[in-house]
Write a protein that holds these residues in place. Structure first.
Motif, PDB file in Angstrom:
ATOM      1  N   SER A  43       0.661  -1.260   0.112  1.00  0.00           N
ATOM      2  CA  SER A  43      -0.065  -0.167  -0.097  1.00  0.00           C
ATOM      3  C   SER A  43       1.091   1.506   0.274  1.00  0.00           C
ATOM      4  O   SER A  43       2.305   1.223   0.872  1.00  0.00           O
ATOM      5  CB  SER A  43      -1.345   0.098   1.051  1.00  0.00           C
ATOM      6  OG  SER A  43      -1.904  -0.620   1.529  1.00  0.00           O
ATOM      7  N   GLN A  44       0.185   2.529  -0.408  1.00  0.00           N
ATOM      8  CA  GLN A  44       1.437   3.707  -0.555  1.00  0.00           C
ATOM      9  C   GLN A  44      -0.129   4.705  -0.456  1.00  0.00           C
ATOM     10  O   GLN A  44      -1.121   4.452  -0.792  1.00  0.00           O
ATOM     11  CB  GLN A  44       1.688   4.021  -1.660  1.00  0.00           C
ATOM     12  CG  GLN A  44       3.231   2.812  -2.474  1.00  0.00           C
ATOM     13  CD  GLN A  44       3.820   3.197  -4.223  1.00  0.00           C
ATOM     14  OE1 GLN A  44       2.747   3.858  -5.049  1.00  0.00           O
ATOM     15  NE2 GLN A  44       4.088   3.156  -4.329  1.00  0.00           N
ATOM     16  N   THR A  45       0.337   5.668   0.734  1.00  0.00           N
ATOM     17  CA  THR A  45      -0.162   6.553   1.132  1.00  0.00           C
ATOM     18  C   THR A  45      -0.594   7.962  -0.020  1.00  0.00           C
ATOM     19  O   THR A  45       1.064   8.502   0.304  1.00  0.00           O
ATOM     20  CB  THR A  45      -0.423   6.786   2.501  1.00  0.00           C
ATOM     21  OG1 THR A  45      -0.308   5.895   3.191  1.00  0.00           O
ATOM     22  CG2 THR A  45      -1.145   7.983   2.748  1.00  0.00           C
ATOM     23  N   SER A  46      -0.805   8.640  -0.513  1.00  0.00           N
ATOM     24  CA  SER A  46      -0.916  10.128  -1.014  1.00  0.00           C
ATOM     25  C   SER A  46      -1.783  10.721  -0.271  1.00  0.00           C
ATOM     26  O   SER A  46      -2.941  10.560   0.159  1.00  0.00           O
ATOM     27  CB  SER A  46      -0.978   9.405  -2.503  1.00  0.00           C
ATOM     28  OG  SER A  46      -2.641   8.884  -2.729  1.00  0.00           O
ATOM     29  N   SER A  47      -1.444  11.923  -1.662  1.00  0.00           N
ATOM     30  CA  SER A  47      -1.958  13.147  -0.180  1.00  0.00           C
ATOM     31  C   SER A  47      -2.314  14.098  -1.180  1.00  0.00           C
ATOM     32  O   SER A  47      -1.415  14.668  -1.829  1.00  0.00           O
ATOM     33  CB  SER A  47      -1.287  13.803   0.830  1.00  0.00           C
ATOM     34  OG  SER A  47      -2.172  14.843   1.367  1.00  0.00           O
TER      35      SER A  47
END
Length: 322
Positions: free
Chosen positions: A310-314
């Motif tokens: 999983s990758q978190t982006s904003s």
């Protein structure tokens, strides 16, 4: 005055022997002037850069940007395209080792891809482009707006009547377009460029426009948000919102009108994959198969695997609530 193959060109040299300039010196030259690749953005007519982003570059506050693969290959292919243009035209095309500037507007500069000395005609400005598009944009003899503006600016800086643009399309077809100097367009370009340059000199940002490049720039300038305090906006925002809701209504009407046409054609096609109109327009409605990962099922069945990849982006979401 610049001497070229026995001709005298009525321009000024901003910098000679560019090969001797350091990277820092070259960037300083670019920062302190408007070059040909800048002019469309300065006039708000670029598809790739807004006036606001260009202004930040010119006041020495450029935003970080990944090198463009398109730009890289354009530079790599410039010399072989120049040689092929020489072969096809019979002109001796040289790349001047100098940067030129307008005699009366020193903030306008030109770094030419080529100059040709054409017998019985004189010097001709040569620009070299590459594009991946196979469409009619270049083949109908009309330059894209960015390059038309660039060529007119160069013709005014070099005080010459004629230019030629050579463009390699999709690495397979070389087209050439001659461009005659248009004094009325040159005057408009110079007036608008002067207006933009005043923003640079006074360090006052140009007004915000509605382009996609400006929207992208604002997202890059303000990537994060704070929940408190709530900002009290000026009264004029309510006037802007009236325009916003009107534009939304027009968009929705246009989208519905487009869907109506699509639905009518789909009904006619039925289970046919392709159709053609009497005018020759080809239309397809194909069945497309795609495979996607069921993220919810993966998260339930293999939580460790899900977490590992999983990758978190904003991003910031713009919403209006009445």
């Amino acid at each position: 005055m610049f001497k070229f193959q026995g001709f005298s060109i009525n321009t000024e040299v901003a910098a000679a022997d560019l090969s001797r300039l350091s990277r820092k010196e070259w960037l300083a030259l670019r920062q302190n002037s408007l070059g040909g690749s800048d002019i469309a953005a300065a006039l708000g007519l670029s598809r790739w850069k807004s006036p606001q982003e260009l202004w930040l570059e010119k006041i020495g506050q450029p935003l970080p940007k990944e090198p463009s693969e398109n730009l890289h290959w354009g530079l790599v292919l410039e010399e072989p395209i120049r040689q092929e243009l020489s072969r096809r035209t019979g002109w001796d095309i040289e790349k001047p080792n100098a940067m030129f500037r307008h005699r009366h507007l020193p903030y306008l500069t030109a770094n030419l891809d080529g100059l040709a000395a054409v017998p019985e005609q004189g010097p001709v400005v040569v620009e070299i482009k590459t594009t991946g598009s196979k469409g009619p944009e270049w083949e109908d003899g009309q330059l894209p707006a960015e390059y038309a503006l660039q060529m007119q600016m160069y013709l005014s800086i070099m005080d010459l009547p004629l230019g030629m643009v050579g463009c390699l399309i999709a690495g397979q077809k070389l087209v050439t377009i001659e461009v005659a100097r248009d004094e009325e367009l040159v005057a408009q370009i110079q007036a608008l460029a002067a207006s933009f340059w005043r923003h640079v000199e006074t360090r006052t940002p140009p007004p915000i426009d509605g382009s996609a490049s400006t929207a992208e720039l604002l997202s890059r300038l303000y990537p994060t948000s704070r929940s408190e305090p709530v900002m009290i906006l000026p009264e004029e925002v309510d006037l802007w919102l009236a325009d916003y809701w009107s534009a939304r209504a027009v968009e929705e009407q246009a989208a519905e009108a487009r869907r109506l046409v699509e639905n009518r054609i789909k009904q006619l096609l039925g289970d046919h994959e392709r159709g053609v109109t009497p005018a020759g327009t080809r239309i397809s409605w194909k069945a497309v198969t795609a495979s996607r990962i069921d993220v919810s099922a993966l998260k339930t069945a293999e939580p460790a695997t899900y977490a590992k990849f999983s990758q978190t982006s904003s991003t910031r979401r713009f919403q209006i609530a009445s």
